[in-house]
Scaffold this motif. Structure first.
Motif, PDB file in Angstrom:
ATOM      1  N   GLU A 235      -0.261   2.564   5.129  1.00  0.00           N
ATOM      2  CA  GLU A 235      -0.181   1.297   5.871  1.00  0.00           C
ATOM      3  C   GLU A 235      -0.400   0.115   4.923  1.00  0.00           C
ATOM      4  O   GLU A 235       0.286  -0.900   5.016  1.00  0.00           O
ATOM      5  CB  GLU A 235      -1.225   1.259   6.992  1.00  0.00           C
ATOM      6  CG  GLU A 235      -0.940   2.179   8.146  1.00  0.00           C
ATOM      7  CD  GLU A 235      -2.110   2.285   9.125  1.00  0.00           C
ATOM      8  OE1 GLU A 235      -3.186   1.669   8.882  1.00  0.00           O
ATOM      9  OE2 GLU A 235      -1.946   2.999  10.137  1.00  0.00           O
ATOM     10  N   LEU A 236      -1.372   0.259   4.018  1.00  0.00           N
ATOM     11  CA  LEU A 236      -1.643  -0.810   3.054  1.00  0.00           C
ATOM     12  C   LEU A 236      -0.448  -1.035   2.134  1.00  0.00           C
ATOM     13  O   LEU A 236      -0.107  -2.176   1.824  1.00  0.00           O
ATOM     14  CB  LEU A 236      -2.897  -0.493   2.233  1.00  0.00           C
ATOM     15  CG  LEU A 236      -4.218  -0.650   2.979  1.00  0.00           C
ATOM     16  CD1 LEU A 236      -5.351  -0.027   2.186  1.00  0.00           C
ATOM     17  CD2 LEU A 236      -4.492  -2.114   3.262  1.00  0.00           C
ATOM     18  N   HIS A 237       0.190   0.054   1.704  1.00  0.00           N
ATOM     19  CA  HIS A 237       1.394  -0.077   0.878  1.00  0.00           C
ATOM     20  C   HIS A 237       2.424  -0.929   1.619  1.00  0.00           C
ATOM     21  O   HIS A 237       3.000  -1.850   1.046  1.00  0.00           O
ATOM     22  CB  HIS A 237       2.003   1.295   0.566  1.00  0.00           C
ATOM     23  CG  HIS A 237       1.373   1.998  -0.582  1.00  0.00           C
ATOM     24  ND1 HIS A 237       2.072   2.354  -1.699  1.00  0.00           N
ATOM     25  CD2 HIS A 237       0.108   2.421  -0.800  1.00  0.00           C
ATOM     26  CE1 HIS A 237       1.280   2.967  -2.551  1.00  0.00           C
ATOM     27  NE2 HIS A 237       0.077   3.021  -2.022  1.00  0.00           N
TER      28      HIS A 237
ATOM     29  N   ILE B  40      -7.119 -10.434   0.395  1.00  0.00           N
ATOM     30  CA  ILE B  40      -8.250 -10.034  -0.451  1.00  0.00           C
ATOM     31  C   ILE B  40      -8.852  -8.726   0.061  1.00  0.00           C
ATOM     32  O   ILE B  40      -9.086  -7.792  -0.701  1.00  0.00           O
ATOM     33  CB  ILE B  40      -9.314 -11.155  -0.520  1.00  0.00           C
ATOM     34  CG1 ILE B  40      -8.728 -12.365  -1.249  1.00  0.00           C
ATOM     35  CG2 ILE B  40     -10.581 -10.661  -1.206  1.00  0.00           C
ATOM     36  CD1 ILE B  40      -9.571 -13.630  -1.140  1.00  0.00           C
ATOM     37  N   GLY B  41      -9.072  -8.645   1.378  1.00  0.00           N
ATOM     38  CA  GLY B  41      -9.616  -7.415   1.964  1.00  0.00           C
ATOM     39  C   GLY B  41      -8.677  -6.238   1.800  1.00  0.00           C
ATOM     40  O   GLY B  41      -9.103  -5.132   1.447  1.00  0.00           O
TER      41      GLY B  41
ATOM     42  N   ILE C 213      -5.081   8.822   3.910  1.00  0.00           N
ATOM     43  CA  ILE C 213      -3.694   8.792   3.436  1.00  0.00           C
ATOM     44  C   ILE C 213      -2.858   7.882   4.336  1.00  0.00           C
ATOM     45  O   ILE C 213      -2.072   7.059   3.854  1.00  0.00           O
ATOM     46  CB  ILE C 213      -3.103  10.214   3.365  1.00  0.00           C
ATOM     47  CG1 ILE C 213      -3.796  11.019   2.261  1.00  0.00           C
ATOM     48  CG2 ILE C 213      -1.596  10.171   3.120  1.00  0.00           C
ATOM     49  CD1 ILE C 213      -3.475  12.499   2.269  1.00  0.00           C
ATOM     50  N   LYS C 214      -3.081   8.002   5.651  1.00  0.00           N
ATOM     51  CA  LYS C 214      -2.346   7.154   6.599  1.00  0.00           C
ATOM     52  C   LYS C 214      -2.666   5.687   6.351  1.00  0.00           C
ATOM     53  O   LYS C 214      -1.769   4.840   6.305  1.00  0.00           O
ATOM     54  CB  LYS C 214      -2.718   7.544   8.036  1.00  0.00           C
ATOM     55  CG  LYS C 214      -2.012   6.732   9.082  1.00  0.00           C
ATOM     56  CD  LYS C 214      -2.432   7.146  10.478  1.00  0.00           C
ATOM     57  CE  LYS C 214      -1.772   6.225  11.498  1.00  0.00           C
ATOM     58  NZ  LYS C 214      -2.297   6.431  12.833  1.00  0.00           N
TER      59      LYS C 214
ATOM     60  N   GLU D 251      -9.354  -2.764  -0.359  1.00  0.00           N
ATOM     61  CA  GLU D 251      -9.215  -1.446   0.266  1.00  0.00           C
ATOM     62  C   GLU D 251      -8.133  -0.613  -0.442  1.00  0.00           C
ATOM     63  O   GLU D 251      -8.304   0.582  -0.660  1.00  0.00           O
ATOM     64  CB  GLU D 251      -8.870  -1.624   1.743  1.00  0.00           C
ATOM     65  CG  GLU D 251      -8.988  -0.348   2.543  1.00  0.00           C
ATOM     66  CD  GLU D 251      -8.742  -0.571   4.028  1.00  0.00           C
ATOM     67  OE1 GLU D 251      -8.966   0.393   4.779  1.00  0.00           O
ATOM     68  OE2 GLU D 251      -8.313  -1.666   4.448  1.00  0.00           O
ATOM     69  N   PHE D 252      -7.033  -1.255  -0.796  1.00  0.00           N
ATOM     70  CA  PHE D 252      -5.947  -0.601  -1.522  1.00  0.00           C
ATOM     71  C   PHE D 252      -6.462  -0.017  -2.842  1.00  0.00           C
ATOM     72  O   PHE D 252      -6.217   1.149  -3.157  1.00  0.00           O
ATOM     73  CB  PHE D 252      -4.829  -1.615  -1.776  1.00  0.00           C
ATOM     74  CG  PHE D 252      -3.741  -1.123  -2.683  1.00  0.00           C
ATOM     75  CD1 PHE D 252      -2.745  -0.286  -2.194  1.00  0.00           C
ATOM     76  CD2 PHE D 252      -3.702  -1.498  -4.017  1.00  0.00           C
ATOM     77  CE1 PHE D 252      -1.728   0.166  -3.032  1.00  0.00           C
ATOM     78  CE2 PHE D 252      -2.692  -1.055  -4.850  1.00  0.00           C
ATOM     79  CZ  PHE D 252      -1.707  -0.221  -4.359  1.00  0.00           C
TER      80      PHE D 252
END
Length: 144
Positions: free
Chosen positions: A54-56, A85-86, A49-50, A90-91
């Motif tokens: 972070e990705l958001h 891209i990575g 979730i963390k 992951e997102f």
């Protein structure tokens, strides 16, 4: 003249009352959708979730524009690099764990052109994407 002013004032009061009702209704609808989303999310691991949060934060700063479609939203990233891209891969991985009902379309334009991520496939999922992704914080989406 006085009656004309009073009539105009009365209409303004009625219209402002309608606007407040609509705003309250919109807020209520958003609250219901947010509750549905939180209940539907299958992601439970705190570290995941963390990382998803972070990705958001990271990805949404790199969005060059958001395009609103009838049943989805498309996020366009002008800069095509390996980090984006990575992060997008992951997102999508985390979002699929959280919201297994959500449809994703990832498009790479030729010659290092823009990358776009389209999410949603119905009016309801489009609304959920808007709320979950907090697209209201991005520039006003272009309607296409």
């Amino acid at each position: 003249m006085k009656s004309l002013l009073l009539t105009g004032l009365a209409w303004l009061l009625v219209l402002s009352g309608l606007a407040q009702t609509k705003t309250a209704k919109t807020m209520e609808t958003e609250a219901v959708l947010k509750k549905k989303i939180s209940l539907a999310c299958k992601l439970t691991d705190k570290d995941q979730i963390k990382r998803m949060n972070e990705l958001h934060q990271t990805l949404f700063k790199k969005v060059s524009r958001a395009v609103e479609h009838p049943n989805s939203y498309e996020l366009v990233f002008k800069k095509s690099d390996n980090a984006i891209i990575g992060d997008l891969a992951e997102f999508i991985k985390f979002e699929r764990l959280c919201c297994p009902w959500l449809v994703f379309h990832l498009t790479f334009q030729p010659e290092e052109g823009p990358i776009s991520l389209e999410m949603g496939d119905s009016t309801e999922t489009k609304e959920m994407v808007y709320l979950v992704m907090e697209l209201d914080k991005l520039n006003k989406p272009a309607v296409r």
